[in-house]
Design an enzyme around this catalytic site. Structure first.
Site, PDB file in Angstrom:
ATOM      1  N   GLU A  22       0.828  -1.206   0.000  1.00 29.42           N
ATOM      2  CA  GLU A  22       0.000   0.000   0.000  1.00 29.42           C
ATOM      3  C   GLU A  22       0.866   1.261   0.000  1.00 29.42           C
ATOM      4  O   GLU A  22       0.513   2.269  -0.617  1.00 29.42           O
ATOM      5  CB  GLU A  22      -0.932   0.023   1.216  1.00 29.42           C
ATOM      6  CG  GLU A  22      -2.004  -1.047   1.187  1.00 29.42           C
ATOM      7  CD  GLU A  22      -2.871  -0.997   2.419  1.00 29.42           C
ATOM      8  OE1 GLU A  22      -4.036  -0.578   2.285  1.00 29.42           O
ATOM      9  OE2 GLU A  22      -2.384  -1.355   3.519  1.00 29.42           O
ATOM     10  N   TYR A  54     -11.713  28.475   0.865  1.00 25.78           N
ATOM     11  CA  TYR A  54     -11.773  27.016   0.694  1.00 25.78           C
ATOM     12  C   TYR A  54     -10.611  26.478  -0.128  1.00 25.78           C
ATOM     13  O   TYR A  54     -10.297  25.299  -0.041  1.00 25.78           O
ATOM     14  CB  TYR A  54     -13.123  26.540   0.158  1.00 25.78           C
ATOM     15  CG  TYR A  54     -13.681  27.269  -1.032  1.00 25.78           C
ATOM     16  CD1 TYR A  54     -13.234  27.018  -2.302  1.00 25.78           C
ATOM     17  CD2 TYR A  54     -14.704  28.194  -0.877  1.00 25.78           C
ATOM     18  CE1 TYR A  54     -13.763  27.675  -3.397  1.00 25.78           C
ATOM     19  CE2 TYR A  54     -15.249  28.859  -1.950  1.00 25.78           C
ATOM     20  CZ  TYR A  54     -14.761  28.594  -3.221  1.00 25.78           C
ATOM     21  OH  TYR A  54     -15.294  29.245  -4.307  1.00 25.78           O
ATOM     22  N   GLU A  73      -7.245   6.992  10.244  1.00 29.65           N
ATOM     23  CA  GLU A  73      -7.593   7.801  11.400  1.00 29.65           C
ATOM     24  C   GLU A  73      -6.504   8.837  11.696  1.00 29.65           C
ATOM     25  O   GLU A  73      -6.798   9.972  12.074  1.00 29.65           O
ATOM     26  CB  GLU A  73      -7.811   6.917  12.647  1.00 29.65           C
ATOM     27  CG  GLU A  73      -8.994   5.985  12.559  1.00 29.65           C
ATOM     28  CD  GLU A  73      -8.685   4.630  11.919  1.00 29.65           C
ATOM     29  OE1 GLU A  73      -9.466   3.693  12.139  1.00 29.65           O
ATOM     30  OE2 GLU A  73      -7.674   4.503  11.184  1.00 29.65           O
ATOM     31  N   LYS A  99     -10.835   5.003   1.195  1.00 28.64           N
ATOM     32  CA  LYS A  99      -9.824   4.277   0.414  1.00 28.64           C
ATOM     33  C   LYS A  99     -10.602   3.517  -0.655  1.00 28.64           C
ATOM     34  O   LYS A  99     -11.429   2.654  -0.338  1.00 28.64           O
ATOM     35  CB  LYS A  99      -9.038   3.314   1.300  1.00 28.64           C
ATOM     36  CG  LYS A  99      -7.933   2.570   0.559  1.00 28.64           C
ATOM     37  CD  LYS A  99      -7.211   1.589   1.465  1.00 28.64           C
ATOM     38  CE  LYS A  99      -6.225   2.326   2.325  1.00 28.64           C
ATOM     39  NZ  LYS A  99      -5.270   1.402   2.979  1.00 28.64           N
TER      40      LYS A  99
END
Length: 120
Positions: A22, A54, A73, A99
């Site tokens: 990954e 933004y 997280e 993901k």
């Protein structure tokens, strides 16, 4: 006045995950951000300095996504912390990070973590 800034479905290629492949191969991630602040002054003034830019939110998200982490997280926690520091007028932040191709069995559109923080 209750106001929200919402950035929807930001697509970023990044290298997060627990498995070695990954962090080498990477994958696409989708990020949604919802931020609350009182933007009434900007609604009257039409002045960028009276609101939250933004584009700067988007830059912070991209910067934090470029730093590999094992856990989604952890990525979200860093994004929330940076946004809170950059924009002290925020009263609430919610980040959803998806993901799109998790290394798991079965067909799915992705796996998501969503975290929110009420700021006093």
């Amino acid at each position: 006045m209750h106001s929200k800034i919402i950035l929807e479905n930001i697509k970023i290629y990044a290298f997060h995950g627990v498995l070695p492949e990954e962090t080498i191969l990477g994958t696409n991630y989708i990020i949604n951000a919802e931020l609350h602040a009182d933007l009434e002054k900007a609604s009257q003034s039409d002045d960028l300095s009276d609101t939250i830019n933004y584009a700067e939110i988007n830059d912070i998200i991209h910067q934090e996504m470029s730093i590999p982490s094992r856990l989604l997280e952890h990525v979200i926690g860093r994004i929330i912390s940076k946004l809170e520091i950059a924009f002290p007028q925020l009263s609430f932040i919610k980040i959803k990070l998806t993901k799109t191709r998790p290394p798991m069995r079965g067909e799915m559109q992705g796996v998501s973590i969503e975290m929110e923080k009420q700021i006093s």
